[in-house]
Design an enzyme around this catalytic site. Structure first.
Site, PDB file in Angstrom:
ATOM      1  CG  HIS A   1      -3.194   1.397  -2.339  1.00 18.38           C
ATOM      2  ND1 HIS A   1      -2.551   1.284  -1.127  1.00 18.38           N
ATOM      3  CD2 HIS A   1      -3.896   2.575  -2.285  1.00 18.38           C
ATOM      4  CE1 HIS A   1      -2.857   2.339  -0.371  1.00 18.38           C
ATOM      5  NE2 HIS A   1      -3.659   3.123  -1.048  1.00 18.38           N
TER       6      HIS A   1
ATOM      7  CG  ASN B   1      -0.033   3.918  -1.368  1.00 16.11           C
ATOM      8  OD1 ASN B   1       0.771   2.979  -1.419  1.00 16.11           O
ATOM      9  ND2 ASN B   1      -0.192   4.638  -0.276  1.00 16.11           N
TER      10      ASN B   1
ATOM     11  N   GLY C   1       5.443  16.156   4.771  1.00 17.10           N
ATOM     12  CA  GLY C   1       4.724  14.883   4.756  1.00 17.10           C
ATOM     13  C   GLY C   1       5.257  13.934   3.701  1.00 17.10           C
ATOM     14  CB  ALA C   2       4.645  10.324   3.162  1.00 19.47           C
TER      15      ALA C   2
ATOM     16  N   PRO D   1      -3.833  -0.151  19.641  1.00 20.52           N
ATOM     17  CG  PRO D   1      -5.245  -1.565  18.455  1.00 20.52           C
ATOM     18  CD  PRO D   1      -4.717  -1.305  19.840  1.00 20.52           C
TER      19      PRO D   1
ATOM     20  CE  LYS E   1     -12.266  10.152   0.121  1.00 23.61           C
ATOM     21  NZ  LYS E   1     -10.943  10.150   0.811  1.00 23.61           N
TER      22      LYS E   1
ATOM     23  NE  ARG F   1      -9.342  13.528  -4.487  1.00 21.69           N
ATOM     24  CZ  ARG F   1      -8.929  12.640  -3.603  1.00 21.69           C
ATOM     25  NH1 ARG F   1      -9.803  11.823  -3.030  1.00 21.69           N
ATOM     26  NH2 ARG F   1      -7.654  12.561  -3.283  1.00 21.69           N
TER      27      ARG F   1
ATOM     28  CB  SER G   1       2.155   4.368   2.910  1.00 22.17           C
ATOM     29  OG  SER G   1       1.702   3.675   1.761  1.00 22.17           O
ATOM     30  N   GLY G   2      -1.171   4.866   3.011  1.00 17.68           N
ATOM     31  CA  GLY G   2      -2.297   5.704   2.635  1.00 17.68           C
ATOM     32  C   GLY G   2      -2.893   6.466   3.798  1.00 17.68           C
TER      33      GLY G   2
ATOM     34  CB  CYS H   1      -4.126   6.461  -3.874  1.00 16.88           C
ATOM     35  SG  CYS H   1      -4.966   5.982  -2.347  1.00 16.88           S
TER      36      CYS H   1
END
Length: 338
Positions: A245, A317, A14-15, A187, A216, A101, A162-163, A132
């Site tokens: 971001h 981010n 993944g990224a 979409p 969050k 978290r 990208s988030g 992020c």
């Protein structure tokens, strides 16, 4: 830091996982052996590390006793399953999902803000990486909080696609291309068109009308600062930007502060690059994308409130908002606690 460590990156395809591997190499993290892991669907591919191609292994077949440190960025369900197993095998898990978290016995850490919280990692052998949008906000606000106190944070975020992952990046690119050719779009990642548009929804809506992404920022700010008295009022917005971001932050400080006072405490703060001139300001595309700092600009006194300060904050981010923060946690861990 002469000791070397066997390191796992779960979600290596993944990224964020790929960026973690890049940053480990860039920062010369002391690695004896790297284990890139992924699901069976992505296993068998390779990642580049220190000039070599390293095979991505199937997490289902991995012996966790081989690893001392694990970076997890494969989604909450994957972390829920594998983090306890890894932790019980002696691997310290640095988890980039939201799954742990809000557990009281799991430290939630931004190294520039609360590195001392890492000391609690042995509670469960798990350390959580914040969201992020929270990371960049609190890196910018920590010096202000220490100097003047903060009673209230109003923040509007402008968060890149990208988030949402690789599919969202492809969706934005594809929609832009089709719309510029006069072609229809459909979409998929987002409920509405993202190209040339802004969406005032990130994650699901909660009963109070806020989205989970917004809440969050509330929960994490209070936990990281260790201050339940801070009031946080966020609006999180997805914008048609690929990486980086941005946040418009409106503070109310406990002690009054002028803009120059705030600039003075931000100027030499760790992880921050300050734009002091009104005519110059950072943007996600021109400054933050692909870089490590949290950029702060447009610092000014709030003309509507005697204790108000406004500022503009941008950061990458994927790097500081995820991968870099995770690696920085590991650096403090092995330096001070391992």
């Amino acid at each position: 830091m002469s000791q070397e460590f066997n390191v796992v990156v779960l979600g290596a395809s993944g990224a964020v996982g790929q960026t973690i591997i890049e940053i480990l190499q860039e920062r010369n993290f002391p690695i004896a052996k790297l284990f890139p892991l992924a699901s069976s669907r992505s296993a068998g591919g390779t990642v580049s590390f220190n000039g070599k191609q390293v095979e991505i292994l199937d997490v289902d077949d991995f012996d966790w006793s081989q690893a001392q440190i694990g970076f997890f960025s494969a989604g909450g369900d994957v972390s829920e399953k594998w983090a306890p197993i890894a932790a019980e095998s002696g691997c310290v898990v640095i988890d980039n999902t939201s799954h742990f978290r809000y557990d009281n016995d799991v430290p939630l850490v931004i190294p520039e803000v609360n590195p001392e919280a890492i000391a609690d990692f042995r509670n469960r052998n798990i350390i959580a990486n914040p969201n992020c949008s929270t990371i960049q906000m609190l890196v910018a606000l920590k010096p202000i909080y220490d100097a003047f106190g903060i009673s209230r944070i109003n923040v509007a975020t402008y968060q890149s696609v990208s988030g949402s992952g690789k599919e969202a990046i492809a969706e934005l690119a594809g929609q832009c291309s089709k719309l510029l050719q006069g072609l229809p779009i459909e979409p998929k990642v987002y409920s509405k068109q993202i190209a040339f548009n802004v969406l005032p929804q990130i994650d699901t809506f909660m009963e109070n009308g806020y989205t989970k992404e917004e809440m969050k920022m509330v929960w994490e700010t209070q936990k990281i600062f260790g201050d339940d008295n801070i009031v946080v009022n966020p609006t999180a917005v997805r914008v048609p930007v690929f990486f980086g971001h941005s946040e418009a932050i409106h503070l109310e400080t406990i002690q009054p502060a002028e803009a120059e006072d705030v600039k003075a405490v931000l100027r030499d703060a760790p992880g921050i690059e300050l734009f002091e001139s009104n005519e110059e300001y950072p943007t996600a595309v021109t400054e933050s994308a692909g870089t490590d700092p949290v950029y702060v600009g447009r610092v000014r006194k709030d003309i509507s409130h005697s204790h108000g300060i406004n500022l503009w904050v941008v950061s990458d981010n994927i790097r500081k908002g995820a991968a870099l923060n995770s690696v920085q946690i590991a650096e403090v861990l092995i330096r001070d606690y391992y």
